[in-house]
Enzyme design. Sequence first.
Site, PDB file in Angstrom:
ATOM      1  N   LYS A  89       0.786  -1.128  -0.145  1.00  0.00           N
ATOM      2  CA  LYS A  89      -0.142  -0.048   0.012  1.00  0.00           C
ATOM      3  C   LYS A  89       0.822   1.343   0.064  1.00  0.00           C
ATOM      4  CE  LYS A  89      -4.083  -1.908   2.464  1.00  0.00           C
ATOM      5  NZ  LYS A  89      -5.047  -1.634   1.312  1.00  0.00           N
ATOM      6  N   ARG A 142     -10.353 -11.315   1.507  1.00  0.00           N
ATOM      7  CA  ARG A 142     -11.109 -12.330   0.757  1.00  0.00           C
ATOM      8  C   ARG A 142     -10.477 -13.768   0.868  1.00  0.00           C
ATOM      9  NH1 ARG A 142     -11.495  -9.098  -4.581  1.00  0.00           N
ATOM     10  NH2 ARG A 142     -11.357  -7.339  -2.787  1.00  0.00           N
TER      11      ARG A 142
HETATM   12  N1  BES Z   1      -8.285  -3.849   4.348  1.00  0.00           N
HETATM   13  C1  BES Z   1      -8.322  -3.343   2.946  1.00  0.00           C
HETATM   14  C2  BES Z   1      -9.715  -2.448   2.836  1.00  0.00           C
HETATM   15  C3  BES Z   1      -9.936  -1.093   3.522  1.00  0.00           C
HETATM   16  C4  BES Z   1      -9.828  -0.103   2.971  1.00  0.00           C
HETATM   17  C5  BES Z   1     -10.431  -1.367   4.830  1.00  0.00           C
HETATM   18  C6  BES Z   1      -9.781   1.106   3.720  1.00  0.00           C
HETATM   19  C7  BES Z   1     -10.623  -0.188   5.664  1.00  0.00           C
HETATM   20  C8  BES Z   1     -10.424   1.061   4.980  1.00  0.00           C
HETATM   21  C9  BES Z   1      -8.504  -4.363   2.028  1.00  0.00           C
HETATM   22  O1  BES Z   1      -7.551  -5.539   2.453  1.00  0.00           O
HETATM   23  C10 BES Z   1      -8.088  -3.968   0.773  1.00  0.00           C
HETATM   24  O2  BES Z   1      -6.704  -3.704   0.834  1.00  0.00           O
HETATM   25  N2  BES Z   1      -8.692  -3.938  -0.327  1.00  0.00           N
HETATM   26  C11 BES Z   1      -8.397  -3.659  -1.684  1.00  0.00           C
HETATM   27  C12 BES Z   1      -8.984  -4.749  -2.657  1.00  0.00           C
HETATM   28  C13 BES Z   1      -8.203  -4.428  -4.144  1.00  0.00           C
HETATM   29  C14 BES Z   1      -6.782  -4.876  -4.128  1.00  0.00           C
HETATM   30  C15 BES Z   1      -8.899  -5.292  -4.930  1.00  0.00           C
HETATM   31  C16 BES Z   1      -9.117  -2.093  -1.938  1.00  0.00           C
HETATM   32  O3  BES Z   1      -9.816  -1.942  -1.492  1.00  0.00           O
HETATM   33  O4  BES Z   1      -8.302  -1.283  -2.403  1.00  0.00           O
HETATM   34 MN    MN Z   2      -5.748  -5.338   1.644  1.00  0.00          MN
END
Ligand code: BES
Ligand code: MN
Length: 521
Positions: free
Chosen positions: A290, A364
């Site tokens: 990230k 997931r």
């Molecule tokens: N934990 C994150 C989602 C999230 C984002 C939770 C902001 C709380 C606040 C999740 O694991 C994630 O990184 N999701 C990605 C999915 C994508 C890579 C398909 C996202 O939402 O960008």
């Molecule tokens: Mn994630």
Amino acid sequence: MQIEWQIASISEWQGDALIFFAFEQPSEYLPALRSFLGSSGKWLANSRALTDFRGKPSEVAVMYAPDAAQPPRVMLVGLGPAERFETERIRNASAFALRKCSELGIVRPAIPLSALEGFPCENEASGQSPCALDALLRETLAGALAGLHQFNELKTKNSTSPTNIESLELLCTSPPESSLRDIATLARCEVAGIKLARDLTISPANRVTPAFLAQTASRLADRFGFKIQLIDLDTARSMGMGAFAAVAAGSAEPPFFIVLEHTPPGTENDSPLVLIGKGITFDSGGISLKPREKMEDMKQDMAGAAAVLGVFEALGSAGLGKRVVGILPCTENMPGGKAYKPGDVLRSYSGRTIEVISTDAEGRLVLCDALAYAAQRFKPALMVDIATLTGASIVALGRDVAAIMGNREPLVEFIRKIGASVGERFWPLPLWDFFFDGLKSEVADMKNTGDRGAGAIYAAMFLKQFVPDQTPWAHLDIAGTAWTDKDTGFCRKGSTGFGVRTLFSLVRNYGIRAGEWDESR
Ligand code: BES
Ligand code: MN
Ligand code: ZN
């Protein structure tokens, strides 16, 4: 803070402060305040303080009685405009009132039960009668108890150490019905769960590790007699949980796949309600790292697991007689040398293979093994997962509304309504079969991310592949609601404990018989 019932009239009550609620610019005050102003509160009726009070949400005014008049203080708490009333308002108002008491060193405040009478109906049809006394009392107590909560464990000096309120007294003229007493007891159990969930979620990832969550679950098991099983990495791997194990591979913190079981005597043969919570104690994104901005917020990625633990705290304290299972796949998501990589193909517990496109779509992956395991082992009457799953759900619905999807429309609607009745908003997104097209892979059974857009739906569609059609299932994406940047009264800035109330209420309202949520009910 205790909650105590006092059989006393307002004029004879000897305490520190009387609390009344008031709408913004009302044509007339609510009945309890009106009658107080016309009797022992005449001094207030003639006071400038009363006319200066606007009744805005979060407004609290303290008025001091002259001479030796009892009680010495009256607190007026604003509810905002009557036309826009919903029970959430009284929850927050009650929280602000109690915080004011705490600031002023008031140790024995009281709310007359009659102060909860005469409320207009809510604008949203919420399934339960909204202005009924029991709903108002429940929200008032939830606000009072949860609004005072603060996480201070990691501060070495208590700069603001507010006074502890000894008891909140509920004044009534005759002994309260047992149903009202039950509401007070339930509110206390529920808020204990909310506090636990908030504390776990706001705590940093170097404290709340998977092992810490395992220890928290074990403590609950000891206290309430739950059965517990802690599955470690090697065992998970040998059981075939290839997706969960892959996410854990990049981290030095040992992961735990936690199974908590509440099976009260006589329910051994019931199909359980299974609650599954995402427990990523820190989500760095893994190799699909990230960006650095706000990465610290990813300590909250175990809010789903925290909510499930919160529900177990609540149902343990309440001694609920239903069979409930909690499943918490807990691990960090880190880019260590052994980390899983984009392009890897994983074999999940269900046997289905998954091509990893992004290691940041890890939630997931841990959930798919949990869902498949839960369905196979427990044959649930109902299975609900709760997860901070996608940033896309925040784009779609913002920070005050969680996304809900599932494989039975009436079930989704049933949970949505339960949420609405306790001030937790859910809104459905469609989960049509064609969405699976976006998850098709060239090398495996599916990819772990979809096409552009509809991110919250693709995540749910992915999960759906691991739920047998005969198992009723709902998925709650709380990425937006697990955290708040504004203080609502009920909840300070930070973790919210979102989901505890809905799930606890679901467990209580759910009557083991399958099809309970049928519209025909
Ligand atoms: N934990 C994150 C989602 C999230 C984002 C939770 C902001 C709380 C606040 C999740 O694991 C994630 O990184 N999701 C990605 C999915 C994508 C890579 C398909 C996202 O939402 O960008
Ligand atoms: Mn994630
Ligand atoms: Zn995540």
